[in-house]
Design a protein around this motif. Sequence first.
Motif: not given
Length: 108
Positions: A31-38
């Motif tokens: 799951q993609q969070r915000n920016g490059r965070k997953t």
Amino acid sequence: MSIENLKSFDPFADTGDDEASSSNYIHIRIQQRNGRKTLTTVQGIPEEYDLKRILKVLRKDFGCNGNMVKDDEMGEIIQLQGDQRAKVCEFLITQLAIPKKNIKIHGF
């Protein structure tokens, strides 16, 4: 003379066994969070395994944080920070002896 072969057969008809077979799979999703965070989520691990101990080993081996989420429909879900899909799949195959055909990896 029999006309048995003239019966209509719908090859696309719902057989009803899709849901039973999908419950046997272990699903690894990202799951993609915000920016490059997953986030990597793992669901469907059989009940005979201790999920808390698995989570503890995964966190230590991968060097990431993680937690367990209780869901009404899906049951216990393991969440790990980062893209850990390949590592989790390898761990399930080698350490827990789960066949690769029972593991589904989703995501980009």
